[in-house]
Structures are given as C-alpha cells and as structure tokens.
Motif scaffolding. Structure first.
Motif, mmCIF file in Angstrom:
data_model
loop_
_atom_site.group_PDB
_atom_site.id
_atom_site.type_symbol
_atom_site.label_atom_id
_atom_site.label_comp_id
_atom_site.label_asym_id
_atom_site.label_seq_id
_atom_site.Cartn_x
_atom_site.Cartn_y
_atom_site.Cartn_z
ATOM 1 N N ALA A 165 9.194 3.329 -8.601
ATOM 2 C CA ALA A 165 8.241 3.857 -7.613
ATOM 3 C C ALA A 165 6.813 3.470 -8.000
ATOM 4 O O ALA A 165 6.025 3.031 -7.150
ATOM 5 N N ASP A 166 6.477 3.618 -9.275
ATOM 6 C CA ASP A 166 5.126 3.270 -9.749
ATOM 7 C C ASP A 166 4.794 1.815 -9.404
ATOM 8 O O ASP A 166 3.711 1.504 -8.907
ATOM 9 N N LEU A 167 5.760 0.954 -9.672
ATOM 10 C CA LEU A 167 5.573 -0.475 -9.412
ATOM 11 C C LEU A 167 5.393 -0.759 -7.923
ATOM 12 O O LEU A 167 4.523 -1.538 -7.511
ATOM 13 N N LEU A 168 6.210 -0.106 -7.094
ATOM 14 C CA LEU A 168 6.144 -0.325 -5.641
ATOM 15 C C LEU A 168 4.794 0.132 -5.098
ATOM 16 O O LEU A 168 4.179 -0.535 -4.269
ATOM 17 N N ILE A 169 4.346 1.281 -5.576
ATOM 18 C CA ILE A 169 3.074 1.840 -5.104
ATOM 19 C C ILE A 169 1.926 0.912 -5.498
ATOM 20 O O ILE A 169 1.023 0.647 -4.714
ATOM 21 N N LYS A 170 2.000 0.397 -6.707
ATOM 22 C CA LYS A 170 0.967 -0.529 -7.179
ATOM 23 C C LYS A 170 0.918 -1.781 -6.293
ATOM 24 O O LYS A 170 -0.144 -2.371 -6.084
ATOM 25 N N ALA A 171 2.078 -2.165 -5.748
ATOM 26 C CA ALA A 171 2.134 -3.361 -4.903
ATOM 27 C C ALA A 171 1.711 -3.087 -3.463
ATOM 28 O O ALA A 171 1.600 -4.012 -2.664
ATOM 29 N N GLY A 172 1.510 -1.797 -3.120
ATOM 30 C CA GLY A 172 1.013 -1.503 -1.775
ATOM 31 C C GLY A 172 1.866 -0.571 -0.924
ATOM 32 O O GLY A 172 1.496 -0.223 0.193
ATOM 33 N N ILE A 173 3.015 -0.162 -1.459
ATOM 34 C CA ILE A 173 3.880 0.777 -0.717
ATOM 35 C C ILE A 173 3.186 2.148 -0.638
ATOM 36 O O ILE A 173 2.670 2.636 -1.644
ATOM 37 N N ASN A 174 3.165 2.756 0.555
ATOM 38 C CA ASN A 174 2.591 4.106 0.647
ATOM 39 C C ASN A 174 3.546 5.131 1.253
ATOM 40 O O ASN A 174 3.154 6.265 1.536
ATOM 41 N N ALA A 175 4.795 4.730 1.447
ATOM 42 C CA ALA A 175 5.803 5.687 1.929
ATOM 43 C C ALA A 175 7.135 5.344 1.274
ATOM 44 O O ALA A 175 7.554 4.176 1.289
ATOM 45 N N ILE A 176 7.767 6.331 0.667
ATOM 46 C CA ILE A 176 9.029 6.097 -0.039
ATOM 47 C C ILE A 176 10.100 7.026 0.512
ATOM 48 O O ILE A 176 9.898 8.238 0.599
ATOM 49 N N TRP A 177 11.210 6.435 0.908
ATOM 50 C CA TRP A 177 12.376 7.228 1.299
ATOM 51 C C TRP A 177 13.264 7.272 0.061
ATOM 52 O O TRP A 177 13.899 6.288 -0.296
ATOM 53 N N ASN A 178 13.261 8.398 -0.593
ATOM 54 C CA ASN A 178 13.809 8.524 -1.938
ATOM 55 C C ASN A 178 15.243 9.059 -1.927
ATOM 56 O O ASN A 178 15.467 10.229 -1.645
ATOM 57 N N PHE A 179 16.199 8.192 -2.251
ATOM 58 C CA PHE A 179 17.606 8.609 -2.307
ATOM 59 C C PHE A 179 18.060 8.902 -3.739
ATOM 60 O O PHE A 179 19.238 9.135 -3.975
ATOM 61 N N THR A 180 17.158 8.850 -4.696
ATOM 62 C CA THR A 180 17.542 9.208 -6.062
ATOM 63 C C THR A 180 17.392 10.721 -6.205
ATOM 64 O O THR A 180 16.828 11.370 -5.333
ATOM 65 N N ASN A 181 17.896 11.289 -7.298
ATOM 66 C CA ASN A 181 17.689 12.729 -7.431
ATOM 67 C C ASN A 181 16.497 13.071 -8.324
ATOM 68 O O ASN A 181 16.404 14.177 -8.865
ATOM 69 N N VAL A 182 15.559 12.147 -8.403
ATOM 70 C CA VAL A 182 14.335 12.392 -9.174
ATOM 71 C C VAL A 182 13.221 12.850 -8.239
ATOM 72 O O VAL A 182 13.032 12.277 -7.167
ATOM 73 N N LYS A 183 12.512 13.897 -8.631
ATOM 74 C CA LYS A 183 11.325 14.295 -7.876
ATOM 75 C C LYS A 183 10.180 13.403 -8.347
ATOM 76 O O LYS A 183 9.644 13.578 -9.436
ATOM 77 N N LEU A 184 9.832 12.425 -7.531
ATOM 78 C CA LEU A 184 8.851 11.413 -7.931
ATOM 79 C C LEU A 184 7.451 12.007 -8.017
ATOM 80 O O LEU A 184 7.058 12.829 -7.202
ATOM 81 N N LYS A 185 6.717 11.563 -9.026
ATOM 82 C CA LYS A 185 5.296 11.894 -9.119
ATOM 83 C C LYS A 185 4.526 10.714 -8.521
ATOM 84 O O LYS A 185 4.641 9.596 -9.009
ATOM 85 N N ALA A 241 17.629 6.917 -13.314
ATOM 86 C CA ALA A 241 16.879 6.660 -14.539
ATOM 87 C C ALA A 241 15.731 5.680 -14.298
ATOM 88 O O ALA A 241 14.723 5.702 -15.012
ATOM 89 N N ASP A 242 15.859 4.812 -13.299
ATOM 90 C CA ASP A 242 14.816 3.816 -13.013
ATOM 91 C C ASP A 242 13.854 4.256 -11.917
ATOM 92 O O ASP A 242 12.930 3.511 -11.567
ATOM 93 N N ALA A 243 14.078 5.440 -11.360
ATOM 94 C CA ALA A 243 13.385 5.816 -10.122
ATOM 95 C C ALA A 243 11.865 5.854 -10.273
ATOM 96 O O ALA A 243 11.143 5.209 -9.518
ATOM 97 N N GLN A 244 11.373 6.588 -11.274
ATOM 98 C CA GLN A 244 9.927 6.770 -11.391
ATOM 99 C C GLN A 244 9.215 5.452 -11.684
ATOM 100 O O GLN A 244 8.217 5.116 -11.043
#
Lengths: 216, 216
Positions: free
Chosen positions: A163-183, A157-160
């Motif tokens: 992710a938005d917050l992490l990307i804004k902070a500078g993350i450009n690669a995510i290893w996603n273990f949630t079952n959400v298809k991130l946008k 439920a918190d995944a997207q």
C-alpha cells in the motif's frame, strides 16, 4: 487523521441491488417501478427503499413510482458509475483472479488496466484479457497511466508495504481485500472488505433460526 | 415467507474486526481493553463500540474497560464461533479456491469438509488439504456427513438449481457468493455477499474526498 464518516452507508450498500432489480425490469420492458416492488424483491420495507433512493436525489411519483431510466441514471450518477475509473489489481492469486473475472466491474465504470504479481510464472499471462505484469514495474505503470484506484489482493503480510508503495506512485483509493487495517495518509480512501463480517451475520442468523425452532 | 430481520446487523458485522483487535492485544500481553482503544483503532465513536459489544451481553468496567479473555469468549459465543460447524463448498473456481484458502475459517468454527466441482480436471485434486469431489456425489456427501452449511461459488447461471439440490440434500444455510437472489424455503438461511456493495461505498467515498478538496 479521522476519516469523515459516510452517513448513509447502509443505504449506499443497498443501491447496487436496487440497480440490479431495476435494470431487470427495464429489460422486461417496464417504464415505471414502485418502491414496493423493489422492497418485496429484497425483503425490505417500502419506506426503507424510498428513503434509500432519496439519497440519489430522485423522488417517486404517487401511484406510478419511479421512471426507470431516470432512476437508473440517478443511482449511477450518485455512485459515480457513469464515468470511467482506471484501476490496477495487485496480487493475482486466486482472489485476484476471481475479482478480475467479476463481470460487474465494467458495467460500473471500473476500467481495470493491469494486474501485478511477484510470481514469475504468472507474469506475461492474461486473465480474462487483463495482462499480469511484474510487481517491479507497478509504480512506473501507475505513474504512466495515472490510475488512482488499486485493488489490493496481496498476502496480508505484504499489505502495508505494498500500500505504501502504491500510494507513493499516485494511488489515492484502495479497495483492500487483505485483513490488515492499512495505515494511510489522509488523502487516501480505503474500503476494506471483510469476509468475516458476512460470515458473522450468517452465523447469527443460523442461531436465531435454531432458537425459533426450539421455541416453536 | 418474509425472513425475520436481524436488528443489530451493522453491529454484528463489526464484531469480527473488534475480535481481531482484541486478540492482538491479548497476544501483546494485555488483560483489559477499553472501548476507546478499539474505537480509535477502527475510526469509530467509543459509544458505538460499547453499544456494539453490549449485544454480546458483556459490560465494561469504568476506567478499566473489558477483561480481554471474557470479552473474546462473549463475542465468540454470541457468534457461535466457539462450536464447530461442518460445511461444504460448491464450485471450486477462482473464488471457491480463494475461500478455501481463507485462514479465518478454521478459527471461526467453520469446518470445511469437502469441495465440489463439475470440471473433471479438478476432481480428486486438493486445495489447502480440502479434496475436490465430483458434483455428482454432493447430495450423497451432504447426507452422509450431515453438513448443514454450504458455501455457494458456482457460476450465477447454476446458482438456483444448485441451491435447490443442496437444500433437498439437507443444507439449511447458504453463504451465497453468486449474484443471484436465491429463492429458498422458509427454514433456509441465506447470507448473500455482494462485492458491488463495497465498491459502491468506495466510489462514494472517493467522490466525497474529491468534493472536499474542491471546497477546501
């Protein structure tokens, strides 16, 4: 926003298990290893192994096979496992803790610098030497350390939002273990792990075996 | 002792993510879904999606696509997810606990009946309603319940020995989360999950992205 496809995906997925076997043989004092030996160990066709290894740029020698040390270097270099990569882990629940404890990471250049969680009871504690910080300071930490990779193990439920917050902070690669298809924006790479894929394979294999026995 | 290969493995691995999307569309009140809609959602080619779905025996209708309810039934039946399968989990550490908490299981016919651990502090406790029993009684429980599937989340050093014991007690399918390549008799199916495969993919994608930017 179509992501480029990595053409040799199944080959790439097999490289870590080749590496594992090859390192074992190196430990046992070998100099060369043949594609056939690797193939037998993993129940694959030798031609498949040779094709897979060729993507790293290495070609075996007839009759002798591959020089082990060069082969290890070639695979590690192809995977970028010969250089260090700073990473943060977000969501220190059971799965997060299991991943922090995963030995493979350090050997593969993954330098986990911190974990983050929202649960106040977890903050300040350490798992295998990795400190758990408050989720409130995740952006600050990412900016300060220039970490580019995040392991995402928050509740789905918190995944997207996370992710938005992490990307804004500078993350450009995510290893996603949630079952959400991130946008995500185009410059961000996401690798989604899906347990149900492996479970699907297992179920089909069980059924194929049952069928074999019925037809035998 | 060569295991038969499952030819459509990559297709099978994708079916759960198709199912996830299709169930979402069903919830939103749809009757039909086209291969193109699924393809767009997952960044795949429509022809790939249609080929993958064809292995379940279903063929879409021109212009309308697939009738959703039939499609869900076809996928679930192909995967055997429409019938219940008793399973035990052996090794209730962080990863084991994470798997016990994984919601997907129940929906996919996996009926986890018990977990086992050697740590006396864990025995008698429950994780998400699943009781943790002493490892000493695992054989007895497997025989009594006729469970055939085991999820193996013990430390790698214990993996082979534990697998031997489980198989002796009647287990014929192992979902192996250790990094040991188990040696098993021919009638036993093993699905090995390897985190480093996904990590390898991620690393190659990161490098490909970096290269793109350099060349841009």
């Amino acid at each position: 926003m179509a992501k480029k496809k990595i053409p040799a995906a199944p080959s790439i997925r097999r490289l870590p298990s080749y590496l594992h076997i090859i390192q074992q043989v190196l430990k046992d004092g070998g100099d060369y290893i043949s594609g056939t030996v690797i193939a037998n160990e993993l129940n694959l066709e030798p031609i498949q192994v040779r094709k897979d290894l060729a993507i790293t740029g290495i070609i075996g020698k007839p009759k002798r096979g591959y020089p082990i040390k060069e082969l290890i270097k070639a695979i590690e270099h192809f995977l970028g496992w010969d250089s260090s990569r700073k990473a943060v882990l977000v969501g220190a629940g059971n799965l997060g803790a299991a991943l922090i404890g995963y030995d493979g990471f350090r050997d593969h250049g993954l330098n986990l610098i911190a974990a983050f969680d929202k649960n106040p009871e977890k903050i300040g504690k350490k798992i295998q030497g990795i400190e758990i910080f408050s989720f409130d300071i995740v952006s600050e930490k990412i900016k300060k350390t220039s970490a580019k990779l995040a392991i995402l193990t928050v509740p789905s439920a918190d995944a997207q939002e996370t992710a938005d917050l992490l990307i804004k902070a500078g993350i450009n690669a995510i290893w996603n273990f949630t079952n959400v298809k991130l946008k995500v924006p185009e410059h961000v790479t996401v690798q989604k792990e899906d347990l149900s894929s492996g479970y699907a394979m297992l179920c089909v294999m069980i059924q194929a075996d049952a069928l074999d026995k019925k037809n035998a």
